[in-house]
Design a protein around this motif. Structure first.
Motif, mmCIF file in Angstrom:
data_model
loop_
_atom_site.group_PDB
_atom_site.id
_atom_site.type_symbol
_atom_site.label_atom_id
_atom_site.label_comp_id
_atom_site.label_asym_id
_atom_site.label_seq_id
_atom_site.Cartn_x
_atom_site.Cartn_y
_atom_site.Cartn_z
ATOM 1 N N GLY A 172 14.649 0.426 5.500
ATOM 2 C CA GLY A 172 15.134 0.089 4.167
ATOM 3 C C GLY A 172 16.207 1.056 3.688
ATOM 4 N N VAL A 173 15.968 2.349 3.887
ATOM 5 C CA VAL A 173 16.945 3.351 3.461
ATOM 6 C C VAL A 173 18.217 3.243 4.303
ATOM 7 N N ALA A 174 18.053 3.040 5.609
ATOM 8 C CA ALA A 174 19.227 2.888 6.481
ATOM 9 C C ALA A 174 20.079 1.699 6.039
ATOM 10 N N SER A 175 19.421 0.623 5.622
ATOM 11 C CA SER A 175 20.155 -0.558 5.160
ATOM 12 C C SER A 175 20.932 -0.266 3.882
ATOM 13 N N MET A 176 20.332 0.566 2.999
ATOM 14 C CA MET A 176 21.021 0.928 1.757
ATOM 15 C C MET A 176 22.341 1.646 2.038
ATOM 16 N N LEU A 177 22.351 2.441 3.099
ATOM 17 C CA LEU A 177 23.518 3.283 3.380
ATOM 18 C C LEU A 177 24.482 2.659 4.390
ATOM 19 N N TRP A 192 -7.279 -3.301 5.118
ATOM 20 C CA TRP A 192 -6.032 -3.938 4.690
ATOM 21 C C TRP A 192 -4.862 -2.979 4.897
ATOM 22 N N GLY A 193 -5.058 -1.719 4.519
ATOM 23 C CA GLY A 193 -3.995 -0.731 4.663
ATOM 24 C C GLY A 193 -3.603 -0.522 6.115
ATOM 25 N N VAL A 194 -4.596 -0.442 7.006
ATOM 26 C CA VAL A 194 -4.305 -0.279 8.433
ATOM 27 C C VAL A 194 -3.521 -1.475 8.950
ATOM 28 N N GLN A 195 -3.930 -2.673 8.540
ATOM 29 C CA GLN A 195 -3.275 -3.898 9.010
ATOM 30 C C GLN A 195 -1.854 -4.049 8.464
ATOM 31 N N HIS A 196 -1.557 -3.352 7.364
ATOM 32 C CA HIS A 196 -0.236 -3.479 6.743
ATOM 33 C C HIS A 196 0.606 -2.215 6.893
ATOM 34 N N GLY A 197 0.296 -1.415 7.921
ATOM 35 C CA GLY A 197 1.171 -0.300 8.271
ATOM 36 C C GLY A 197 1.077 0.931 7.404
ATOM 37 N N MET A 198 -0.089 1.149 6.773
ATOM 38 C CA MET A 198 -0.240 2.301 5.880
ATOM 39 C C MET A 198 -0.955 3.482 6.520
ATOM 40 N N ASP A 199 -1.167 3.436 7.818
ATOM 41 C CA ASP A 199 -1.774 4.554 8.531
ATOM 42 C C ASP A 199 -0.730 5.132 9.470
ATOM 43 N N ASP A 221 12.504 -0.523 0.816
ATOM 44 C CA ASP A 221 11.216 -1.164 1.028
ATOM 45 C C ASP A 221 10.127 -0.119 1.230
ATOM 46 N N TRP A 222 8.867 -0.574 1.100
ATOM 47 C CA TRP A 222 7.723 0.283 1.374
ATOM 48 C C TRP A 222 6.578 -0.598 1.851
ATOM 49 N N PRO A 223 5.605 -0.033 2.574
ATOM 50 C CA PRO A 223 4.462 -0.824 3.035
ATOM 51 C C PRO A 223 3.728 -1.450 1.856
ATOM 52 N N VAL A 258 9.182 1.020 8.290
ATOM 53 C CA VAL A 258 9.735 0.016 7.385
ATOM 54 C C VAL A 258 10.544 0.682 6.274
ATOM 55 N N VAL A 259 10.115 1.873 5.844
ATOM 56 C CA VAL A 259 10.860 2.599 4.821
ATOM 57 C C VAL A 259 12.170 3.133 5.391
ATOM 58 N N LEU A 260 12.104 3.643 6.619
ATOM 59 C CA LEU A 260 13.311 4.126 7.286
ATOM 60 C C LEU A 260 14.366 3.036 7.363
#
Length: 217
Positions: free
Chosen positions: A22-27, A199-206, A138-140, A18-20
């Motif tokens: 977001g950064v790609a969209s910025m550029l 919660w973290g696992v379910q929201h992509g933080m692992d 963006d970030w998780p 999701v971060v990737l």
């Protein structure tokens, strides 16, 4: 002879897709930058003029990853992309031989300009101050209301860090860590650490559960 300036190929590396994105969209749409690869937790497979490395909440491996990238023949220039812009962090990265050290508080235009300057041979360090009009990648946990720092703390909890380890990893006091945890828990609707991990696992933080690589077309 053509007066057009050459396109700069760019690889983005981060633990979280999701971060990737977001950064790609910025550029996206920049006349000189072309994203050729998005990597989650691995070395690029495509030759790139510049590699933008962002180890969001990466556990005890940032220096190791940077050294691997600097030694990788696919990577011409390596740039760190981070929230941590204290002098000691910058000095450590520059001592490794990194070609740029950029704050995540940069706007899309500032980030693109810095990457172009790196490609042209300049060693760029840009720890810009926070401004209210900045649109951040963006970030998780962001859609659920977590700040970037709260999300990083919860990501580390999800990965099994203790509060003391989080404090050392993020260069925070233990009281600051506890404050971020309390505010994050309220936004997440949890009360216990075990609930926060789930919660973290379910929201992509692992990141161990979502290693993937996408090569841009």
């Amino acid at each position: 002879m053509s007066s057009e300036r050459p396109v700069i190929t760019l690889a983005l590396i981060n633990d979280y897709p999701v971060v990737l994105q977001g950064v790609a969209s910025m550029l996206q749409g920049h006349p000189r930058l072309r994203v050729v690869e998005l990597d989650s937790g691995c070395l690029p497979h495509t030759d790139a003029d510049v590699v933008l490395y962002d180890a969001f909440a990466a556990k005890d491996r940032g220096t190791h990853d940077v050294m691997r990238l600097l030694d990788d023949p696919h990577c011409l220039k390596v740039v760190m992309y981070t929230w941590h812009v204290r002098a000691e962090h910058v000095d450590e990265a520059l001592d490794l031989g990194i070609h740029g050290y950029l704050s995540k508080e940069l706007t899309a235009d500032e980030l693109a300009d810095a990457l172009v300057r790196v490609h042209e041979g300049e060693r760029v360090v840009a720890p810009e101050p926070v401004r209210e009009d900045i649109t951040l990648p963006d970030w998780p946990g962001r859609p659920e209301g977590l700040s970037a720092r709260e999300a990083e703390v919860i990501a580390l909890i999800t990965q099994g860090f203790t509060n003391d380890e989080i404090a050392r990893h993020c260069y925070l006091s233990i009281n600051s860590v506890k404050s971020y945890i309390r505010s994050a828990y309220r936004k997440m609707g949890v009360e216990r650490r075990s609930q926060a991990v789930l919660w973290g696992v379910q929201h992509g933080m692992d990141p161990t559960g979502q290693q993937q690589r996408t090569t841009a077309v």
